[in-house]
Design a protein around this motif. Structure first.
Motif, PDB file in Angstrom:
ATOM      1  N   CYS A  30      -5.328  12.349   3.674  1.00  0.00           N
ATOM      2  CA  CYS A  30      -4.269  11.350   3.551  1.00  0.00           C
ATOM      3  C   CYS A  30      -4.621  10.113   4.370  1.00  0.00           C
ATOM      4  CB  CYS A  30      -2.952  11.920   4.070  1.00  0.00           C
ATOM      5  SG  CYS A  30      -2.256  13.143   2.987  1.00  0.00           S
ATOM      6  N   HIS A  31      -4.434   8.956   3.772  1.00  0.00           N
ATOM      7  CA  HIS A  31      -4.651   7.689   4.449  1.00  0.00           C
ATOM      8  C   HIS A  31      -3.306   6.995   4.605  1.00  0.00           C
ATOM      9  CE1 HIS A  31      -9.048   7.615   4.103  1.00  0.00           C
ATOM     10  NE2 HIS A  31      -8.876   8.142   2.907  1.00  0.00           N
ATOM     11  N   ALA A  32      -3.025   6.515   5.797  1.00  0.00           N
ATOM     12  CA  ALA A  32      -1.828   5.703   6.014  1.00  0.00           C
ATOM     13  C   ALA A  32      -2.141   4.301   5.510  1.00  0.00           C
ATOM     14  CB  ALA A  32      -1.470   5.675   7.493  1.00  0.00           C
ATOM     15  N   ALA A  33      -1.259   3.771   4.680  1.00  0.00           N
ATOM     16  CA  ALA A  33      -1.500   2.465   4.074  1.00  0.00           C
ATOM     17  C   ALA A  33      -0.206   1.679   3.991  1.00  0.00           C
ATOM     18  CB  ALA A  33      -2.084   2.641   2.678  1.00  0.00           C
ATOM     19  N   GLU A  34      -0.368   0.370   3.889  1.00  0.00           N
ATOM     20  CA  GLU A  34       0.766  -0.530   3.702  1.00  0.00           C
ATOM     21  C   GLU A  34       0.470  -1.401   2.486  1.00  0.00           C
ATOM     22  OE1 GLU A  34       3.150  -4.159   5.962  1.00  0.00           O
ATOM     23  OE2 GLU A  34       1.538  -3.112   7.010  1.00  0.00           O
ATOM     24  N   VAL A  35       1.462  -1.570   1.624  1.00  0.00           N
ATOM     25  CA  VAL A  35       1.304  -2.411   0.438  1.00  0.00           C
ATOM     26  C   VAL A  35       1.411  -3.864   0.884  1.00  0.00           C
ATOM     27  CG1 VAL A  35       2.205  -2.975  -1.839  1.00  0.00           C
ATOM     28  CG2 VAL A  35       2.314  -0.620  -1.015  1.00  0.00           C
ATOM     29  N   ILE A  36       0.347  -4.636   0.678  1.00  0.00           N
ATOM     30  CA  ILE A  36       0.292  -6.032   1.099  1.00  0.00           C
ATOM     31  C   ILE A  36       0.817  -6.948   0.008  1.00  0.00           C
ATOM     32  CG2 ILE A  36      -1.243  -7.899   1.828  1.00  0.00           C
ATOM     33  CD1 ILE A  36      -0.840  -5.666   3.896  1.00  0.00           C
ATOM     34  N   GLY A  37       0.482  -6.681  -1.229  1.00  0.00           N
ATOM     35  CA  GLY A  37       0.935  -7.528  -2.329  1.00  0.00           C
ATOM     36  C   GLY A  37       0.105  -7.284  -3.560  1.00  0.00           C
ATOM     37  N   GLN A  38       0.338  -8.102  -4.587  1.00  0.00           N
ATOM     38  CA  GLN A  38      -0.426  -7.971  -5.814  1.00  0.00           C
ATOM     39  C   GLN A  38      -1.775  -8.646  -5.672  1.00  0.00           C
ATOM     40  OE1 GLN A  38       1.762  -9.275  -9.251  1.00  0.00           O
ATOM     41  NE2 GLN A  38       2.515  -7.192  -9.558  1.00  0.00           N
ATOM     42  N   CYS A  40      -5.238 -10.296  -7.797  1.00  0.00           N
ATOM     43  CA  CYS A  40      -5.332 -11.421  -8.729  1.00  0.00           C
ATOM     44  C   CYS A  40      -4.964 -11.051 -10.158  1.00  0.00           C
ATOM     45  CB  CYS A  40      -6.740 -11.986  -8.690  1.00  0.00           C
ATOM     46  SG  CYS A  40      -7.991 -10.794  -9.190  1.00  0.00           S
ATOM     47  N   GLU A  41      -5.071  -9.790 -10.536  1.00  0.00           N
ATOM     48  CA  GLU A  41      -4.750  -9.375 -11.898  1.00  0.00           C
ATOM     49  C   GLU A  41      -3.472  -8.542 -11.883  1.00  0.00           C
ATOM     50  OE1 GLU A  41      -6.848  -7.085 -15.659  1.00  0.00           O
ATOM     51  OE2 GLU A  41      -7.987  -7.409 -13.845  1.00  0.00           O
ATOM     52  N   THR A  42      -2.649  -8.701 -12.898  1.00  0.00           N
ATOM     53  CA  THR A  42      -1.384  -7.974 -12.985  1.00  0.00           C
ATOM     54  C   THR A  42      -1.634  -6.467 -12.994  1.00  0.00           C
ATOM     55  OG1 THR A  42      -0.497  -9.784 -14.293  1.00  0.00           O
ATOM     56  CG2 THR A  42       0.723  -7.725 -14.340  1.00  0.00           C
ATOM     57  N   GLY A  43      -0.854  -5.748 -12.208  1.00  0.00           N
ATOM     58  CA  GLY A  43      -0.982  -4.293 -12.144  1.00  0.00           C
ATOM     59  C   GLY A  43      -1.847  -3.802 -11.001  1.00  0.00           C
ATOM     60  N   TRP A  44      -2.548  -4.700 -10.337  1.00  0.00           N
ATOM     61  CA  TRP A  44      -3.400  -4.335  -9.205  1.00  0.00           C
ATOM     62  C   TRP A  44      -2.677  -4.697  -7.911  1.00  0.00           C
ATOM     63  CZ3 TRP A  44      -8.123  -1.886  -9.263  1.00  0.00           C
ATOM     64  CH2 TRP A  44      -8.682  -1.673 -10.528  1.00  0.00           C
ATOM     65  N   TYR A  45      -2.736  -3.786  -6.945  1.00  0.00           N
ATOM     66  CA  TYR A  45      -2.067  -3.992  -5.654  1.00  0.00           C
ATOM     67  C   TYR A  45      -3.072  -3.858  -4.519  1.00  0.00           C
ATOM     68  CZ  TYR A  45       2.315  -3.795  -8.132  1.00  0.00           C
ATOM     69  OH  TYR A  45       3.346  -4.077  -8.978  1.00  0.00           O
ATOM     70  N   ILE A  46      -2.910  -4.692  -3.504  1.00  0.00           N
ATOM     71  CA  ILE A  46      -3.767  -4.648  -2.316  1.00  0.00           C
ATOM     72  C   ILE A  46      -3.078  -3.765  -1.282  1.00  0.00           C
ATOM     73  CG2 ILE A  46      -4.831  -5.975  -0.458  1.00  0.00           C
ATOM     74  CD1 ILE A  46      -4.798  -8.393  -2.372  1.00  0.00           C
ATOM     75  N   LEU A  47      -3.833  -2.824  -0.744  1.00  0.00           N
ATOM     76  CA  LEU A  47      -3.345  -1.931   0.303  1.00  0.00           C
ATOM     77  C   LEU A  47      -4.144  -2.171   1.565  1.00  0.00           C
ATOM     78  CD1 LEU A  47      -3.278   1.415  -1.727  1.00  0.00           C
ATOM     79  CD2 LEU A  47      -1.402  -0.188  -1.395  1.00  0.00           C
ATOM     80  N   LYS A  48      -3.476  -2.135   2.709  1.00  0.00           N
ATOM     81  CA  LYS A  48      -4.164  -2.231   3.996  1.00  0.00           C
ATOM     82  C   LYS A  48      -4.181  -0.826   4.593  1.00  0.00           C
ATOM     83  CE  LYS A  48      -4.179  -4.240   8.540  1.00  0.00           C
ATOM     84  NZ  LYS A  48      -3.357  -4.799   9.598  1.00  0.00           N
ATOM     85  N   LEU A  49      -5.379  -0.277   4.765  1.00  0.00           N
ATOM     86  CA  LEU A  49      -5.533   1.055   5.351  1.00  0.00           C
ATOM     87  C   LEU A  49      -5.597   0.935   6.857  1.00  0.00           C
ATOM     88  CD1 LEU A  49      -8.256   2.532   2.978  1.00  0.00           C
ATOM     89  CD2 LEU A  49      -5.775   2.671   2.775  1.00  0.00           C
ATOM     90  N   PRO A  77       1.858   4.382  -7.588  1.00  0.00           N
ATOM     91  CA  PRO A  77       3.128   4.805  -8.189  1.00  0.00           C
ATOM     92  C   PRO A  77       4.191   3.716  -8.080  1.00  0.00           C
ATOM     93  CG  PRO A  77       2.212   6.557  -6.822  1.00  0.00           C
ATOM     94  CD  PRO A  77       1.372   5.336  -6.592  1.00  0.00           C
ATOM     95  N   GLU A  78       5.001   3.604  -9.104  1.00  0.00           N
ATOM     96  CA  GLU A  78       5.984   2.526  -9.195  1.00  0.00           C
ATOM     97  C   GLU A  78       6.954   2.513  -8.020  1.00  0.00           C
ATOM     98  OE1 GLU A  78       9.283   0.995 -12.407  1.00  0.00           O
ATOM     99  OE2 GLU A  78       7.568   2.152 -13.109  1.00  0.00           O
ATOM    100  N   ALA A  79       7.245   3.673  -7.465  1.00  0.00           N
ATOM    101  CA  ALA A  79       8.193   3.758  -6.350  1.00  0.00           C
ATOM    102  C   ALA A  79       7.664   3.078  -5.088  1.00  0.00           C
ATOM    103  CB  ALA A  79       8.504   5.216  -6.052  1.00  0.00           C
ATOM    104  N   TYR A  80       6.355   2.853  -5.004  1.00  0.00           N
ATOM    105  CA  TYR A  80       5.737   2.289  -3.797  1.00  0.00           C
ATOM    106  C   TYR A  80       5.201   0.882  -4.000  1.00  0.00           C
ATOM    107  CZ  TYR A  80       5.824   7.239  -2.701  1.00  0.00           C
ATOM    108  OH  TYR A  80       6.226   8.532  -2.509  1.00  0.00           O
ATOM    109  N   GLN A  81       5.541   0.213  -5.067  1.00  0.00           N
ATOM    110  CA  GLN A  81       4.964  -1.090  -5.370  1.00  0.00           C
ATOM    111  C   GLN A  81       5.650  -2.256  -4.674  1.00  0.00           C
ATOM    112  OE1 GLN A  81       4.747  -1.393  -9.640  1.00  0.00           O
ATOM    113  NE2 GLN A  81       3.161   0.184  -9.786  1.00  0.00           N
ATOM    114  N   LYS A  82       6.603  -1.994  -3.806  1.00  0.00           N
ATOM    115  CA  LYS A  82       7.289  -3.059  -3.080  1.00  0.00           C
ATOM    116  C   LYS A  82       6.437  -3.501  -1.888  1.00  0.00           C
ATOM    117  CE  LYS A  82      11.596  -4.226  -0.863  1.00  0.00           C
ATOM    118  NZ  LYS A  82      12.856  -3.759  -0.313  1.00  0.00           N
TER     119      LYS A  82
END
Length: 125
Positions: A30-38, A40-49, A77-82
């Motif tokens: 398991c990696h602890a991560a934070e959703v940073i944002g989208q 450049c392409e729709t559907g892709w999300y940047i995560l900071k590990l 997963p859609e629940a974590y895309q915020k």
């Protein structure tokens, strides 16, 4: 007698191959991560590990090639895309494809989300 010896050796070799193939691959930690944002392409999300703390909790466990920093994924997963959501995920490298950015100052390593870690303490990786 020779035939029996050859058949015995053949069955022994087949048993070794079957025993070697039955082992399952190690699961990513398991990696602890934070959703940073989208990305450049729709559907892709940047995560900071989170960076690896170097503690003994990861000793003897499969860590893989992810050492912290920023990654991008298209199957979050859609629940974590915020933006700002902190989550624990099992990730693996995605070498098959990545986002198509026309002009980007930074390209991030593409990963796939294998699973979310419910109730498990994430590895500080």
């Amino acid at each position: 007698m020779k035939r029996f010896l050859y058949l015995s050796i053949l069955y022994f070799c087949l048993a070794l191959v079957a025993a070697g193939c039955s082992k399952s691959a190690p699961a990513p930690v398991c990696h602890a991560a934070e959703v940073i944002g989208q990305d450049c392409e729709t559907g892709w999300y940047i995560l900071k590990l989170e960076k690896n703390s170097g503690g003994a909790e990861s000793k003897g466990r499969y860590i893989g090639q992810l050492q912290g920093g920023y990654v991008t994924t298209d199957n979050l997963p859609e629940a974590y895309q915020k933006i700002g959501t902190k989550i624990a995920l099992r990730l693996e490298l995605n070498g098959a494809y990545g986002p198509t950015c026309m002009s980007a100052s930074m390209m991030y390593l593409a990963v796939r989300v294998v699973d979310t870690c419910n109730g498990e303490a994430p590895d500080k990786n």
